[in-house]
Design a protein around this motif. Structure first.
Motif, short mmCIF file in Angstrom:
data_model
loop_
_atom_site.label_atom_id
_atom_site.label_comp_id
_atom_site.label_asym_id
_atom_site.label_seq_id
_atom_site.Cartn_x
_atom_site.Cartn_y
_atom_site.Cartn_z
N UNK A 158 18.89 29.47 44.50
CA UNK A 158 18.65 29.86 43.11
C UNK A 158 19.94 29.77 42.31
N UNK A 159 20.49 28.57 42.11
CA UNK A 159 21.74 28.44 41.34
C UNK A 159 21.51 28.87 39.89
N UNK A 160 22.52 29.51 39.31
CA UNK A 160 22.39 30.02 37.93
C UNK A 160 23.70 29.79 37.18
N UNK A 161 23.68 29.04 36.09
CA UNK A 161 24.90 28.88 35.28
C UNK A 161 25.38 30.22 34.72
N UNK A 162 26.67 30.28 34.46
CA UNK A 162 27.24 31.46 33.84
C UNK A 162 27.80 32.48 34.79
N UNK A 163 27.87 32.15 36.08
CA UNK A 163 28.39 33.09 37.06
C UNK A 163 29.91 33.11 37.08
N UNK A 164 30.44 33.77 38.09
CA UNK A 164 31.89 33.91 38.23
C UNK A 164 32.56 32.57 38.52
N UNK A 165 33.84 32.48 38.19
CA UNK A 165 34.70 31.42 38.69
C UNK A 165 35.19 31.80 40.09
N UNK A 166 35.49 30.83 40.95
CA UNK A 166 35.95 31.18 42.29
C UNK A 166 37.16 32.10 42.30
N UNK A 167 38.15 31.85 41.45
CA UNK A 167 39.35 32.70 41.49
C UNK A 167 39.04 34.13 41.09
N UNK A 168 38.04 34.33 40.22
CA UNK A 168 37.64 35.70 39.84
C UNK A 168 37.01 36.42 41.02
N UNK A 169 36.11 35.72 41.70
CA UNK A 169 35.45 36.32 42.86
C UNK A 169 36.45 36.62 43.97
N UNK A 170 37.35 35.69 44.24
CA UNK A 170 38.31 35.90 45.32
C UNK A 170 39.23 37.08 45.02
N UNK A 171 39.66 37.21 43.76
CA UNK A 171 40.47 38.36 43.38
C UNK A 171 39.69 39.65 43.57
N UNK A 172 38.44 39.65 43.17
CA UNK A 172 37.56 40.80 43.30
C UNK A 172 37.45 41.21 44.77
N UNK A 173 37.18 40.24 45.62
CA UNK A 173 37.02 40.48 47.06
C UNK A 173 38.31 41.03 47.66
N UNK A 174 39.43 40.47 47.25
CA UNK A 174 40.71 40.91 47.80
C UNK A 174 40.98 42.37 47.47
N UNK A 220 28.48 33.01 41.98
CA UNK A 220 29.37 32.04 41.36
C UNK A 220 28.59 31.13 40.42
N UNK A 221 29.28 30.59 39.44
CA UNK A 221 28.64 29.64 38.54
C UNK A 221 28.03 28.49 39.35
N UNK A 222 26.86 28.01 38.90
CA UNK A 222 26.13 26.98 39.64
C UNK A 222 26.96 25.73 39.91
N UNK A 223 27.95 25.45 39.07
CA UNK A 223 28.78 24.26 39.28
C UNK A 223 29.54 24.32 40.60
N UNK A 224 29.82 25.54 41.08
CA UNK A 224 30.63 25.70 42.28
C UNK A 224 29.79 25.90 43.53
N UNK A 225 28.48 26.15 43.37
CA UNK A 225 27.63 26.43 44.52
C UNK A 225 26.29 25.68 44.39
#
Length: 379
Positions: free
Chosen positions: A312-328, A302-307
């Motif tokens: 090792x936080x890294x900007x530019x990652x997924x948004x939470x809703x994108x990850x949750x949809x992916x996982x589902x 996930x984008x570093x803002x959310x975690x």
């Protein structure tokens, strides 16, 4: 066009639901309450009926269930703590903490990940509105506590982890692993693979490839998939890595992935093709000739803002809703061998939001496995 698209709701026409809301509201009507009623009765029996001034007679004197969310002992989702791990096969799901950060190469603290995830999981109830699932009514969950890891010896800790996860997997319970740094990905998959007659695929969410052979002369949190794909029935062609990118992907690991033929999908790849298509591609790779698939979720995808609470936080990652949809989509598609959530580091967290997304990934995975009939397992 429905309500919210510039048209007024006709007088007396009833609620103007969208498709998801309509499904959610109608699905709730069909969910049972049997397990909740049992929980209330158990609370009254074991926690004493409430004081005479309490009007709601379902409230006991001592908290023994979901409510209040701020009370009780910190197990995952307030599941019963199972001290005798030999009985874990009596449950559909077994939660296991792996408080190990001896494989960390920069910011330590993930040894407190299991504690942090369990603590914030008390905020959740067992019912998901959108998924239309009540875990309490659908499956049984126990919390086995933590594996006794050896903080000063990586290899002994790995042996402990492999033995513990192998025990849970062999029992028939679905393992949910609370990490811990990502070095545990090797011993967890090793524990599962030894009980398969066929191949194990891996779906790996991360910003980092984690495929180099050694780091600082040891098997660290940057190396699990080199060693996992050295196992005879964990072929590298069934390793798909989702979200890789940024300034922290060591070149030796990229070289190994290229030479072994692993599949890498960047955040941009996934967003541009769409999460649905990206998930289908990941499933095709992981399940190609595999008997089972392990889901390894590193919160730093996930984008570093959310975690903020990760090593090792890294900007530019997924948004939470994108990850949750992916996982589902992944959990809906087929039964999984198990899930691990790693690299949650509460000492660096802010308002427990990293522990919260860790909890949500697990809950959505379990909810979709239930919704699609993959849990409970059928004999």
């Amino acid at each position: 066009m429905g309500f919210g698209h510039g048209h007024h709701r006709p007088e007396g026409s009833g609620p103007a639901y969208g498709d998801e809301a309509r499904y959610a509201v109608e699905r709730e009507r069909d969910l049972p309450t049997t397990a909740h009623e049992r929980e209330i009765a158990r609370g009254l029996e074991m926690g004493l009926p409430g004081a005479d001034s309490i009007v709601d007679r379902t409230i006991p004197t001592f908290s023994r269930g979901e409510l209040p969310h701020f009370a009780g002992i910190n197990t995952f989702l307030k599941a019963p703590y199972l001290e005798d791990v030999k009985r874990c096969g009596e449950y559909d799901v077994a939660v296991v903490g792996v408080p190990f950060d001896g494989g960390t190469t920069y910011r330590s603290g993930t040894r407190f990940g299991p504690q942090g995830i369990r603590k914030i999981s008390a905020l959740y109830g067992p019912y998901s509105f959108e998924l239309g699932v009540d875990l309490r009514e659908s499956i049984t969950i126990c919390d086995l506590g933590d594996i006794f890891v050896i903080p000063a010896n990586i290899e002994k800790a790995f042996d402990q982890i492999s033995k513990g996860i192998a025990h849970v997997y062999e029992s028939g319970a679905f393992p949910v692993v609370l990490g811990g740094d990502h070095s545990i990905g090797y011993p967890t998959t090793r524990g599962v693979a030894q009980h398969l007659t066929g191949n194990l695929g891996i779906i790996h969410f991360d910003r980092h490839v984690d495929t180099q052979e050694t780091d600082l002369d040891e098997r660290m949190h940057t190396t699990p998939w080199f060693h996992a794909t050295d196992l005879p029935n964990v072929p590298p062609k069934n390793l798909v890595q989702i979200g890789i990118g940024g300034w922290q992907a060591p070149r030796p690991g990229v070289k190994v992935g290229r030479e072994r033929g692993t599949t890498v999908m960047t955040v941009t790849d996934c967003v541009e093709m769409g999460i649905q298509q990206a998930a289908e591609r990941a499933l095709d790779v992981a399940w190609d000739g595999a008997e089972a698939v392990w889901l390894s979720f590193d919160v730093d995808c996930l984008d570093a803002a959310f975690v903020p609470g990760t090593g090792w936080p890294e900007p530019g990652g997924f948004l939470p809703r994108e990850v949750l949809k992916f996982i589902q989509i992944i959990a809906d598609a087929a039964p999984l061998a198990g899930i691990e959530v790693v690299e949650c580091s509460p000492p660096y967290d802010n308002a427990e939001i990293t522990s919260l997304i860790s909890t949500r990934v697990i809950c959505d995975t379990l909810g979709c496995l239930v919704r699609s009939g993959h849990l409970p397992k059928r004999s």
